[in-house]
Design a protein around this motif. Structure first.
Motif: not given
Length: 377
Positions: A155-166, A306-314
């Motif tokens: 989990i990342s407290p700094e990122l909003p719900v719906g964000t995936i970051s890697t 491409g397959n979800t509505d989530y925000n993918v961040q680098l």
């Protein structure tokens, strides 16, 4: 598994935090949930306070691994929850209660919706220390149920719900605990010339340690040495015979970790000579860097975008330590940050991650694992 069930599971787990290799209530609770699934669909093996669960594929060609850590931290909870920790002085302040709940949600999905390949769930103890990933992976069970790829999240407290970051490559740092004990000669505060004061020696050593990053680490690399605790002496009018420094080392390269330790040992020898004392160094738990396999990580990011509505961040590299690094050192895989939108960060007594993030993670991972099961080895 319904959303309300997952919320209740998370809250139940939040109430019973336990530290590394003492997760007895946690293990029992997890087993009580897992054993409700049809026995013909899963195999269960316990390892110390951890659990392996193999969800059998319909025509398995490979095994996809998913790891969730299960331990808590020695922190006294200060949240506003009605379901606060029932173990005084302990708390799930790193989000492992969410990690376990997410894993159970994913597990439930594949029991109810079989896929071709096996999915292996590793409920791992002692991530916060002394380290459960490496011995769990080296167990006979893991050698028999060896995953071909392995994934995990934090989990990342700094990122909003719906964000995936890697990111592909280095995500988390190499880490090592640091304990230094100094022993000199105590005595009466009025006669300092007859003693060897370890409070003075400890203070000097702390200042010297801070020169390592500034003068012994490549400026284009990164390292951190933090002394978080100093103890020494007994009362105000006795010169301290003993002192102890407790801290952590974090580096973005294995070479820098080796260099930092060399310099610590040299400085400690200097303190021994300069303050006529004896010193011992213990590096405690050491965690390998989390280095995400580049092809898999890129594929995961592209698939999720491409397959979800989530925000993918680098993501950027972080000085965070994670013993999942031992797993991806041996098995191709990756870890990612899951946004949970908390005002307070990891290891904070007021951490309150948004529970909606549980469903984001379950959705992302069930879709991605299903996609991987349709690929050739």
């Amino acid at each position: 598994m319904y959303k309300e069930n997952l919320i209740q599971i998370r809250r139940d787990l939040h109430r019973i935090p336990e530290i590394g290799f003492q997760e007895y209530k946690t293990q029992a609770y997890l087993l009580s949930i897992i054993k409700q699934f049809p026995a013909e669909r899963i195999d269960i093996q316990t390892w110390k306070t951890g659990i392996f669960v193999l969800v059998k594929g319909t025509n398995p060609r490979k095994t996809i691994g998913y790891r969730a850590d299960i331990d808590g931290l020695p922190i006294n909870e200060e949240t506003e929850y009605e379901f606060q920790s029932e173990h005084p002085g302990f708390m799930h302040a790193c989000g492992h209660d969410l990690h376990m709940t997410i894993a159970l949600g994913i597990l439930s999905h594949f029991v109810e919706n079989p896929i071709t390949d096996n999915v292996l769930f590793l409920f791992q103890p002692a991530e916060e220390g002394p380290g459960g990933a490496e011995p769990m992976l080296n167990s006979e069970i893991a050698k028999t149920w060896r995953p071909d790829i392995i994934t995990a999240l934090h989990i990342s407290p700094e990122l909003p719900v719906g964000t995936i970051s890697t990111k592909p490559g280095l995500l988390f740092a190499n880490t090592s605990e640091l304990f230094i004990d100094l022993k000199g000669k105590g005595g009466h505060a009025a006669f300092p010339h007859t003693t060897n004061d370890m409070v003075v020696a400890a203070c000097s050593l702390v200042n010297q340690l801070q020169t390592i990053v500034a003068r012994n680490v490549d400026p284009l690399d990164s390292a951190v040495i933090t002394v978080g605790k100093i103890t020494g002496g007994t009362v105000q009018n006795i010169i301290a015979e003993n002192a102890r420094l407790e801290g952590t080392i974090r580096t973005l390269s294995i070479q820098s970790m080796e260099r930092v330790k060399e310099r610590i040992e040299a400085l400690v020898k200097g303190v021994e000579i300069g303050y006529s004392c004896k010193a011992t160094i213990d590096y405690g738990a050491m965690y390998h860097q989390v280095f995400n396999e580049e092809t898999l990580t890129t594929e995961f990011m592209e698939f999720t975008a491409g397959n979800t509505d989530y925000n993918v961040q680098l993501a950027k590299e972080a000085m965070t330590g994670e013993d999942f690094g031992y797993m991806v050192d041996q098995i191709p895989g990756f870890m990612f940050w899951l946004g949970v939108d908390s005002s307070f960060g990891l290891h904070h007594a007021k951490l309150m991650p948004a529970e909606e993030a549980i469903f984001v993670a379950v959705d992302v991972m069930t879709k991605y694992i299903s996609y991987k099961a349709n690929q050739q080895i």
